[in-house]
Design a protein around this motif. Sequence first.
Motif, short mmCIF file in Angstrom:
data_model
loop_
_atom_site.label_atom_id
_atom_site.label_comp_id
_atom_site.label_asym_id
_atom_site.label_seq_id
_atom_site.Cartn_x
_atom_site.Cartn_y
_atom_site.Cartn_z
N LYS A 104 0.85 -1.21 0.00
CA LYS A 104 0.00 0.00 0.00
C LYS A 104 0.88 1.25 0.00
O LYS A 104 0.49 2.28 -0.55
CB LYS A 104 -0.91 0.00 1.22
N VAL A 142 -8.19 5.89 9.15
CA VAL A 142 -8.11 4.58 8.49
C VAL A 142 -6.67 4.07 8.57
O VAL A 142 -5.75 4.76 8.12
CB VAL A 142 -8.57 4.67 7.02
N LYS A 144 -3.99 1.09 7.63
CA LYS A 144 -3.83 -0.01 6.68
C LYS A 144 -2.45 -0.64 6.80
O LYS A 144 -1.43 0.06 6.74
CB LYS A 144 -3.99 0.51 5.24
N ILE A 156 -10.91 0.75 10.26
CA ILE A 156 -11.48 2.09 10.32
C ILE A 156 -11.73 2.38 11.79
O ILE A 156 -12.61 1.78 12.41
CB ILE A 156 -12.75 2.19 9.47
N GLU A 186 -4.60 6.92 6.83
CA GLU A 186 -5.15 7.84 5.83
C GLU A 186 -6.49 8.43 6.22
O GLU A 186 -7.18 7.97 7.14
CB GLU A 186 -5.20 7.19 4.45
N GLU A 187 -6.82 9.46 5.47
CA GLU A 187 -8.05 10.21 5.62
C GLU A 187 -9.25 9.29 5.36
O GLU A 187 -9.22 8.47 4.44
CB GLU A 187 -7.98 11.31 4.57
N PHE A 188 -10.30 9.45 6.15
CA PHE A 188 -11.53 8.69 5.96
C PHE A 188 -12.36 9.37 4.88
O PHE A 188 -12.68 10.55 4.98
CB PHE A 188 -12.30 8.65 7.29
N LEU A 189 -12.69 8.61 3.84
CA LEU A 189 -13.48 9.17 2.74
C LEU A 189 -14.91 8.64 2.84
O LEU A 189 -15.15 7.59 3.43
CB LEU A 189 -12.90 8.75 1.39
N GLU A 193 -19.08 2.98 -3.04
CA GLU A 193 -17.90 2.30 -3.58
C GLU A 193 -18.24 1.61 -4.89
O GLU A 193 -19.33 1.08 -5.06
CB GLU A 193 -17.39 1.27 -2.58
N LYS A 215 -19.06 -6.21 1.33
CA LYS A 215 -17.95 -6.79 2.10
C LYS A 215 -18.35 -7.24 3.49
O LYS A 215 -17.73 -8.13 4.05
CB LYS A 215 -16.84 -5.74 2.24
N MET A 274 -13.95 5.09 -4.66
CA MET A 274 -15.03 5.67 -3.89
C MET A 274 -15.45 6.95 -4.61
O MET A 274 -14.59 7.75 -4.99
CB MET A 274 -14.58 5.96 -2.46
N ILE A 283 -9.46 3.90 -3.61
CA ILE A 283 -9.35 3.33 -2.26
C ILE A 283 -8.24 2.29 -2.26
O ILE A 283 -7.47 2.20 -1.33
CB ILE A 283 -10.70 2.67 -1.85
N GLU A 284 -8.20 1.50 -3.30
CA GLU A 284 -7.14 0.49 -3.41
C GLU A 284 -7.02 0.02 -4.84
O GLU A 284 -7.96 0.11 -5.63
CB GLU A 284 -7.44 -0.72 -2.52
#
Length: 421
Positions: A104, A142, A144, A156, A186-189, A193, A215, A274, A283-284
């Motif tokens: 990541k 967040v 990761k 989260i 990281e920042e929560f968005l 999705e 999920k 997102m 997001i990934e």
Amino acid sequence: MKVMVVGGGGREHAIISKIKENPDVEEIYALPGNGGIAADATCVPEIGATDLDGIVKFAKENPVDFAVVAPDDPLVLGCVDRLEEIGIPCFGPEAKAAIIEGSKIFSKNLMKKYGIPTAAYEVFENADDALEYIKTAPLPTVIKADGLALGKGVIIAETREQAEEAVKSMMIGGKFGKSGARVVIEEFLTGPEVSVLSFTDGKTVVPMISSMDHKRAKDGDKGLNTGGMGTIAPNPYYTPEVADECMEKIFLPTIRAMNQEGRTFKGCLYFGLMITPDGPKVIEYNCRFGDPEAQVVLPLLKTDLLTIMQAVRNETLSEVNVEFADESACCVIMASDGYPVKYEKHYAMTLPEDRTGIFIAGATLEDGTLYTNGGRVLGVTRTADTLPEAIDKAYEAVKTIHFDNEYYRKDIGHRALEALN
Ligand code: AMP
Ligand code: GLY
């Protein structure tokens, strides 16, 4: 033609079912495959998907004309590199490109360097710095794990205590081993999705039909994160305007960035997006087909899959016209109750005679009977002209399948239906 597919879950079953449609294919080997896949391919249960030496040895002893490496771990470990070395053409990225999922930190730094929209972030190499940072980080935050963690490496945190606990478990407790030794915070968005899988040969990028994963384990998107409890396609949030914006700001820039870095990506590049109030953000990235996204996307593919895969390998993707049906699909995952935490297995399964669209994820075959052998046991996919019909058909089909301990979400596609209305 003889084809080898590395992997043994529902995604691999969907890939194999599609490859089988090609009339030139005479044999498909699945390493390891599973008891359900055995209906469509020759499975080699003793060779696991990360046993690269075993895979190479098998390919030398059982010559194949083409190989598809489907799961993340063997790709990140360099399975494609090893097979290409012995002259087997492969679908899938080399290790140096698979790092886009494998780290990541790599992917976040790539996006920053090339201006690709994503959540703001910081990288931490030691726990003290991370713990200091989360004392003042905006909440939720967040956290990761840098490396692969079976889709469970993202936490989260709503409170500072949760954030602290997450950092400690990953960086001190070694929860994900080496994968969690370094973290991204990281920042929560916010926003819906969308999963967009794409074929790319490093020159051309062809997005597939969009999809939506579910999920969480429980209805209403409650409960723990899982590998995915169901999918629908297309995703109503992925409008033509959003698609154009993604192509211009995310897809093409990512392909170019990887080329620029000397890490040309060839295979299926999965954009986990997102749709935020500020536009689509990444997001990934995944270096492979999603599971269970593949189980809705591939049944809608009209073009021959093997032909596309060969064109990706040979860098001639621009010459192939990749087409999807103008229909919808829904896949409902049937799991063992208790998944993703603790569950029992080895229950006999009954299935309808026609297994079209039933993709087996975890089963063993013993004396002609299938027994459950995993958290996610199978996925049932149905396609139809409209999404409501596809959902109804998928749940009808679920009713024809039985095993003790079965569990499935009852609301796959509900959020998409709300968006459509
Ligand atoms: P990933 O394993 O990276 O797909 O993350 C798992 C899930 O965590 C995603 O599907 C999102 O629902 C959520 N997630 C990851 N990153 C963020 C973020 N920056 N803001 C909000 N939710 C996120
Ligand atoms: N379904 C999400 C993934 O394959 O990563």
